[in-house]
Design a protein around this motif. Structure first.
Motif, PDB file in Angstrom:
ATOM      1  N   SER A  68       0.898  -1.100  -0.025  1.00 57.90           N
ATOM      2  CA  SER A  68       0.035   0.003   0.022  1.00 57.90           C
ATOM      3  C   SER A  68       0.918   1.242  -0.035  1.00 57.90           C
ATOM      4  O   SER A  68       2.034   1.269   0.772  1.00 57.90           O
ATOM      5  N   ILE A  69       0.321   2.278  -0.710  1.00 56.30           N
ATOM      6  CA  ILE A  69       1.373   3.539  -0.795  1.00 56.30           C
ATOM      7  C   ILE A  69       0.396   4.589  -0.336  1.00 56.30           C
ATOM      8  O   ILE A  69      -0.636   4.700  -0.753  1.00 56.30           O
ATOM      9  N   TYR A  70       1.000   5.718   0.740  1.00 57.40           N
ATOM     10  CA  TYR A  70       0.430   6.730   1.262  1.00 57.40           C
ATOM     11  C   TYR A  70       1.352   7.725   0.892  1.00 57.40           C
ATOM     12  O   TYR A  70       2.625   7.577   1.189  1.00 57.40           O
ATOM     13  N   MET A  71       0.857   9.042   0.872  1.00 54.97           N
ATOM     14  CA  MET A  71       1.384  10.108   1.048  1.00 54.97           C
ATOM     15  C   MET A  71       1.041  11.002   2.462  1.00 54.97           C
ATOM     16  O   MET A  71      -0.198  11.108   2.492  1.00 54.97           O
ATOM     17  N   ILE A  72       2.008  11.500   3.040  1.00 58.69           N
ATOM     18  CA  ILE A  72       1.569  12.024   4.454  1.00 58.69           C
ATOM     19  C   ILE A  72       1.583  13.521   4.108  1.00 58.69           C
ATOM     20  O   ILE A  72       0.431  14.112   4.684  1.00 58.69           O
ATOM     21  N   THR A  73       2.482  14.106   3.682  1.00 61.28           N
ATOM     22  CA  THR A  73       2.836  15.494   3.357  1.00 61.28           C
ATOM     23  C   THR A  73       1.711  16.288   2.409  1.00 61.28           C
ATOM     24  O   THR A  73       1.627  15.640   1.250  1.00 61.28           O
ATOM     25  N   PRO A  74       0.983  17.321   2.950  1.00 62.07           N
ATOM     26  CA  PRO A  74       0.130  17.896   1.837  1.00 62.07           C
ATOM     27  C   PRO A  74       0.990  18.396   0.534  1.00 62.07           C
ATOM     28  O   PRO A  74       1.875  19.005   1.005  1.00 62.07           O
ATOM     29  N   ASN A  75       0.498  17.923  -0.623  1.00 60.97           N
ATOM     30  CA  ASN A  75       1.401  18.376  -1.694  1.00 60.97           C
ATOM     31  C   ASN A  75       0.540  18.576  -3.036  1.00 60.97           C
ATOM     32  O   ASN A  75       1.120  19.250  -4.000  1.00 60.97           O
ATOM     33  N   GLY A  76      -0.773  18.635  -2.758  1.00 59.44           N
ATOM     34  CA  GLY A  76      -1.775  19.257  -4.073  1.00 59.44           C
ATOM     35  C   GLY A  76      -1.983  18.310  -5.033  1.00 59.44           C
ATOM     36  O   GLY A  76      -2.443  18.446  -6.250  1.00 59.44           O
ATOM     37  N   ARG A  77      -1.163  17.034  -5.122  1.00 60.97           N
ATOM     38  CA  ARG A  77      -1.052  15.964  -6.058  1.00 60.97           C
ATOM     39  C   ARG A  77      -2.013  14.710  -5.472  1.00 60.97           C
ATOM     40  O   ARG A  77      -2.637  14.314  -6.348  1.00 60.97           O
ATOM     41  N   PHE A  78      -1.624  14.370  -4.119  1.00 57.24           N
ATOM     42  CA  PHE A  78      -2.248  13.366  -3.472  1.00 57.24           C
ATOM     43  C   PHE A  78      -3.174  13.699  -2.435  1.00 57.24           C
ATOM     44  O   PHE A  78      -2.519  14.442  -1.559  1.00 57.24           O
ATOM     45  N   LYS A  79      -4.085  12.991  -2.143  1.00 55.14           N
ATOM     46  CA  LYS A  79      -4.689  13.060  -0.741  1.00 55.14           C
ATOM     47  C   LYS A  79      -3.705  12.574   0.422  1.00 55.14           C
ATOM     48  O   LYS A  79      -3.021  11.679   0.131  1.00 55.14           O
ATOM     49  N   SER A  80      -3.627  13.452   1.529  1.00 53.41           N
ATOM     50  CA  SER A  80      -2.777  12.997   2.517  1.00 53.41           C
ATOM     51  C   SER A  80      -3.513  11.832   3.301  1.00 53.41           C
ATOM     52  O   SER A  80      -4.595  11.763   3.360  1.00 53.41           O
ATOM     53  N   ASN A  81      -2.466  10.731   3.706  1.00 55.59           N
ATOM     54  CA  ASN A  81      -2.755   9.690   4.601  1.00 55.59           C
ATOM     55  C   ASN A  81      -4.025   9.064   3.626  1.00 55.59           C
ATOM     56  O   ASN A  81      -4.932   8.350   4.524  1.00 55.59           O
ATOM     57  N   THR A  82      -4.151   8.809   2.415  1.00 45.32           N
ATOM     58  CA  THR A  82      -4.972   7.981   1.615  1.00 45.32           C
ATOM     59  C   THR A  82      -4.343   6.921   0.999  1.00 45.32           C
ATOM     60  O   THR A  82      -3.167   7.308   0.217  1.00 45.32           O
ATOM     61  N   ARG A  83      -4.710   5.747   0.734  1.00 46.24           N
ATOM     62  CA  ARG A  83      -3.934   4.710   0.094  1.00 46.24           C
ATOM     63  C   ARG A  83      -4.265   5.194  -1.549  1.00 46.24           C
ATOM     64  O   ARG A  83      -5.028   5.517  -1.975  1.00 46.24           O
ATOM     65  N   LEU A  84      -3.290   5.176  -2.089  1.00 42.46           N
ATOM     66  CA  LEU A  84      -2.927   5.492  -3.556  1.00 42.46           C
ATOM     67  C   LEU A  84      -3.221   4.439  -4.361  1.00 42.46           C
ATOM     68  O   LEU A  84      -2.531   3.369  -4.117  1.00 42.46           O
ATOM     69  N   LEU A  86      -2.237   3.049  -7.758  1.00 43.62           N
ATOM     70  CA  LEU A  86      -1.207   3.231  -8.692  1.00 43.62           C
ATOM     71  C   LEU A  86      -1.031   1.546  -9.174  1.00 43.62           C
ATOM     72  O   LEU A  86      -1.291   0.781  -8.575  1.00 43.62           O
ATOM     73  N   SER A  87      -0.219   1.474 -10.377  1.00 41.68           N
ATOM     74  CA  SER A  87      -0.117   0.112 -10.973  1.00 41.68           C
ATOM     75  C   SER A  87       0.705  -0.712 -10.148  1.00 41.68           C
ATOM     76  O   SER A  87       0.752  -1.689 -10.282  1.00 41.68           O
ATOM     77  N   ILE A  88       1.546   0.036  -9.236  1.00 39.47           N
ATOM     78  CA  ILE A  88       2.525  -0.500  -8.251  1.00 39.47           C
ATOM     79  C   ILE A  88       2.114  -0.572  -6.922  1.00 39.47           C
ATOM     80  O   ILE A  88       2.837  -1.227  -6.108  1.00 39.47           O
ATOM     81  N   SER A  89       0.788  -0.485  -6.615  1.00 35.77           N
ATOM     82  CA  SER A  89       0.303  -0.478  -5.374  1.00 35.77           C
ATOM     83  C   SER A  89      -0.723  -1.881  -5.170  1.00 35.77           C
ATOM     84  O   SER A  89      -1.032  -2.587  -6.225  1.00 35.77           O
ATOM     85  N   ASP A  90      -1.081  -1.937  -4.242  1.00 37.57           N
ATOM     86  CA  ASP A  90      -1.982  -3.117  -3.794  1.00 37.57           C
ATOM     87  C   ASP A  90      -3.268  -2.987  -4.384  1.00 37.57           C
ATOM     88  O   ASP A  90      -4.157  -3.775  -4.269  1.00 37.57           O
ATOM     89  N   PHE A  91      -3.682  -1.772  -5.008  1.00 42.89           N
ATOM     90  CA  PHE A  91      -4.967  -1.600  -5.760  1.00 42.89           C
ATOM     91  C   PHE A  91      -4.894  -2.762  -7.087  1.00 42.89           C
ATOM     92  O   PHE A  91      -6.025  -2.805  -7.506  1.00 42.89           O
ATOM     93  N   VAL A 114       5.020  13.653 -10.567  1.00 41.92           N
ATOM     94  CA  VAL A 114       5.194  14.851 -11.458  1.00 41.92           C
ATOM     95  C   VAL A 114       4.524  14.755 -12.669  1.00 41.92           C
ATOM     96  O   VAL A 114       4.388  15.872 -13.587  1.00 41.92           O
ATOM     97  N   GLY A 115       3.786  13.506 -13.002  1.00 42.71           N
ATOM     98  CA  GLY A 115       2.708  13.500 -14.044  1.00 42.71           C
ATOM     99  C   GLY A 115       1.543  14.321 -13.841  1.00 42.71           C
ATOM    100  O   GLY A 115       1.113  14.959 -12.604  1.00 42.71           O
ATOM    101  N   LYS A 116       0.444  13.976 -14.666  1.00 48.49           N
ATOM    102  CA  LYS A 116      -0.824  14.667 -14.584  1.00 48.49           C
ATOM    103  C   LYS A 116      -2.046  13.551 -14.757  1.00 48.49           C
ATOM    104  O   LYS A 116      -3.163  13.924 -14.245  1.00 48.49           O
ATOM    105  N   ASP A 117      -1.623  12.224 -14.480  1.00 49.84           N
ATOM    106  CA  ASP A 117      -2.572  11.361 -14.792  1.00 49.84           C
ATOM    107  C   ASP A 117      -3.379  11.409 -13.614  1.00 49.84           C
ATOM    108  O   ASP A 117      -2.818  11.498 -12.425  1.00 49.84           O
ATOM    109  N   SER A 118      -5.007  11.015 -13.441  1.00 50.11           N
ATOM    110  CA  SER A 118      -5.553  10.838 -12.253  1.00 50.11           C
ATOM    111  C   SER A 118      -5.608   9.737 -12.126  1.00 50.11           C
ATOM    112  O   SER A 118      -6.212   8.556 -12.672  1.00 50.11           O
TER     113      SER A 118
END
Length: 183
Positions: A68-84, A86-91, A114-118
């Motif tokens: 599972s992949i999470y981003m903690i720091t607010p960054n404007g690209r990913f929600k904080s503390n939310t499972r992301l 991605l094709s490389i994640s447990d999703f 750094v990409g723009k895919d949603s």
């Protein structure tokens, strides 16, 4: 669990010998299945100057199942503390490849960041918001106990950068003030 521990120890040695550009990564000393990472915003991106803390949670079946992949720091690209998602994640366990390492995962995460895919867990914000969050990331990360414990050198670097910014801000204010007294 033995296979996961062995593989993650190998990945750790590899990442220390051959670091991923723009990324630091450390497992929790108490749990090899939880890794924390810090992405240093690459030059000429909206994230330049920012430091983004996140975590990887590996299953006991790693490397046969993805983390599972999470981003903690607010960054404007990913929600904080939310499972992301991605094709490389447990999703997407169906697209996971057991030869992929922690380095591969972190390289993929940076590329997606750094990409723009949603995807699930990504958010759309303005460029100005991303730059603002980049500037705020240093102070945010320094409030995180795990960040400071796992990345003491980075914590010191961020403290120095904040101190330099504060001094630079005072210098600008003093310059403007001196101009005003000349009027």
């Amino acid at each position: 669990m033995v296979t996961a521990t062995k593989r993650l120890n190998q990945d750790y040695l590899k990442i220390k010998k051959d670091p991923v550009p723009y990324i630091n990564a450390e497992p929790l000393p108490s749990n090899i299945l939880e890794w924390h990472y810090v992405v240093k915003g690459p030059e000429e991106t909206l994230y330049e100057g920012g430091y983004y803390h996140g975590k990887l949670i590996f299953p006991k079946e790693y490397p046969y199942k993805p983390p599972s992949i999470y981003m903690i720091t607010p960054n404007g690209r990913f929600k904080s503390n939310t499972r992301l998602c991605l094709s490389i994640s447990d999703f997407h366990p169906d697209t996971w490849n057991p030869v992929w390492s922690v380095s591969t995962i972190l390289t993929g995460l940076l590329s997606f960041m750094v990409g723009k895919d949603s995807t699930f867990g990504s958010i759309n914000t303005s460029d100005a918001t991303k730059r603002q969050l980049s500037a705020q990331s240093l102070a945010f990360d320094l409030k995180d106990k795990v960040f400071c414990e796992l990345f003491p050198d980075l914590a010191e670097e961020l403290k120095q950068k904040l101190k330099d910014q504060e001094l630079s801000g005072r210098t600008r204010f003093q310059t403007i003030r001196s101009w005003c007294t000349l009027c």
